[in-house]
Design a protein around this motif. Structure first.
Motif, PDB file in Angstrom:
ATOM      1  N   HIS A   1       1.675   6.498  -7.041  1.00  8.12           N
ATOM      2  CA  HIS A   1       0.559   7.366  -7.421  1.00  8.12           C
ATOM      3  C   HIS A   1       0.925   8.835  -7.210  1.00  8.12           C
ATOM      4  O   HIS A   1       0.625   9.681  -8.065  1.00  8.12           O
ATOM      5  CB  HIS A   1      -0.687   7.051  -6.602  1.00  8.12           C
ATOM      6  CG  HIS A   1      -1.326   5.750  -6.946  1.00  8.12           C
ATOM      7  ND1 HIS A   1      -2.506   5.339  -6.387  1.00  8.12           N
ATOM      8  CD2 HIS A   1      -0.959   4.746  -7.773  1.00  8.12           C
ATOM      9  CE1 HIS A   1      -2.844   4.150  -6.858  1.00  8.12           C
ATOM     10  NE2 HIS A   1      -1.903   3.770  -7.706  1.00  8.12           N
TER      11      HIS A   1
ATOM     12  N   TRP B   1       0.825  -1.214   0.000  1.00  5.26           N
ATOM     13  CA  TRP B   1       0.000   0.000   0.000  1.00  5.26           C
ATOM     14  C   TRP B   1       0.864   1.272   0.000  1.00  5.26           C
ATOM     15  O   TRP B   1       0.623   2.155  -0.835  1.00  5.26           O
ATOM     16  CB  TRP B   1      -0.957  -0.037   1.191  1.00  5.26           C
ATOM     17  CG  TRP B   1      -2.103   0.913   1.083  1.00  5.26           C
ATOM     18  CD1 TRP B   1      -2.301   2.031   1.816  1.00  5.26           C
ATOM     19  CD2 TRP B   1      -3.219   0.828   0.183  1.00  5.26           C
ATOM     20  NE1 TRP B   1      -3.455   2.649   1.446  1.00  5.26           N
ATOM     21  CE2 TRP B   1      -4.040   1.933   0.448  1.00  5.26           C
ATOM     22  CE3 TRP B   1      -3.579  -0.066  -0.803  1.00  5.26           C
ATOM     23  CZ2 TRP B   1      -5.215   2.159  -0.247  1.00  5.26           C
ATOM     24  CZ3 TRP B   1      -4.750   0.165  -1.492  1.00  5.26           C
ATOM     25  CH2 TRP B   1      -5.559   1.269  -1.221  1.00  5.26           C
TER      26      TRP B   1
ATOM     27  N   VAL C   1       2.458   1.567  -3.519  1.00  6.02           N
ATOM     28  CA  VAL C   1       1.479   1.958  -4.537  1.00  6.02           C
ATOM     29  C   VAL C   1       1.136   3.437  -4.411  1.00  6.02           C
ATOM     30  O   VAL C   1       1.094   4.172  -5.408  1.00  6.02           O
ATOM     31  CB  VAL C   1       0.209   1.077  -4.423  1.00  6.02           C
ATOM     32  CG1 VAL C   1      -0.948   1.643  -5.232  1.00  6.02           C
ATOM     33  CG2 VAL C   1       0.515  -0.347  -4.846  1.00  6.02           C
TER      34      VAL C   1
ATOM     35  N   ALA D   1      -0.719   0.727 -12.549  1.00  5.31           N
ATOM     36  CA  ALA D   1      -1.776   1.001 -11.563  1.00  5.31           C
ATOM     37  C   ALA D   1      -3.110   1.236 -12.258  1.00  5.31           C
ATOM     38  O   ALA D   1      -4.156   0.766 -11.780  1.00  5.31           O
ATOM     39  CB  ALA D   1      -1.397   2.209 -10.712  1.00  5.31           C
TER      40      ALA D   1
END
Length: 138
Positions: free
Chosen positions: A65, A58, A61, A88
């Motif tokens: 982002h 998490w 990711v 993603a």
């Protein structure tokens, strides 16, 4: 005017989408609370929970982002920002098509924005797929 509709607007909208997602993700990491949490199917919630509980996926990711969003929003290396977001975007689209059908409209909008940017930045990606590209990296 055409550039505004086919490049600038999709770049800014996709950047904002991933920036908001990154901020929400980091808020959850640091506080354990969601700022925004749209309705999600039970299968979708289980998938998201597994990513969050892994301990490293998490944050990784959400960092990707954030970097991709900042590249798009600042218009500094936007083709790079889009390239690092493509995996993603693929997972998010598949997530909605397979596990969370309620999010399909958002997934479709994200795919349209991505498609517009891929066309706009195609010259920057062309060397990756051009003749002899494999030989240069071998």
């Amino acid at each position: 005017m055409r550039k505004i509709l086919t490049v600038d607007t999709p770049r800014i909208l996709l950047g904002l989408l991933f920036l908001v997602g990154a901020i929400e993700g980091f808020t959850f990491i640091f506080t354990g609370n969601h700022l925004i949490h749209p309705p999600t199917s039970p299968a979708g919630e289980a998938f998201e929970l597994a990513l969050q509980q892994s301990g490293f996926v998490w944050p990784l990711v959400k960092t990707v982002h954030l970097v991709g969003a900042l590249c798009l929003l600042s218009n500094r290396a936007p083709a790079f920002g889009l390239a690092i977001l493509l995996p993603a975007i693929t997972v998010i689209a598949l997530f909605h098509f397979v596990l969370n059908p309620g999010g399909i409209p958002m997934a479709l909008a994200m795919l349209v924005l991505t498609g517009l940017l891929l066309v706009a930045y195609r010259d920057r990606y062309r060397p990756l797929f051009g003749r002899g590209a494999a030989g240069r990296f071998a």
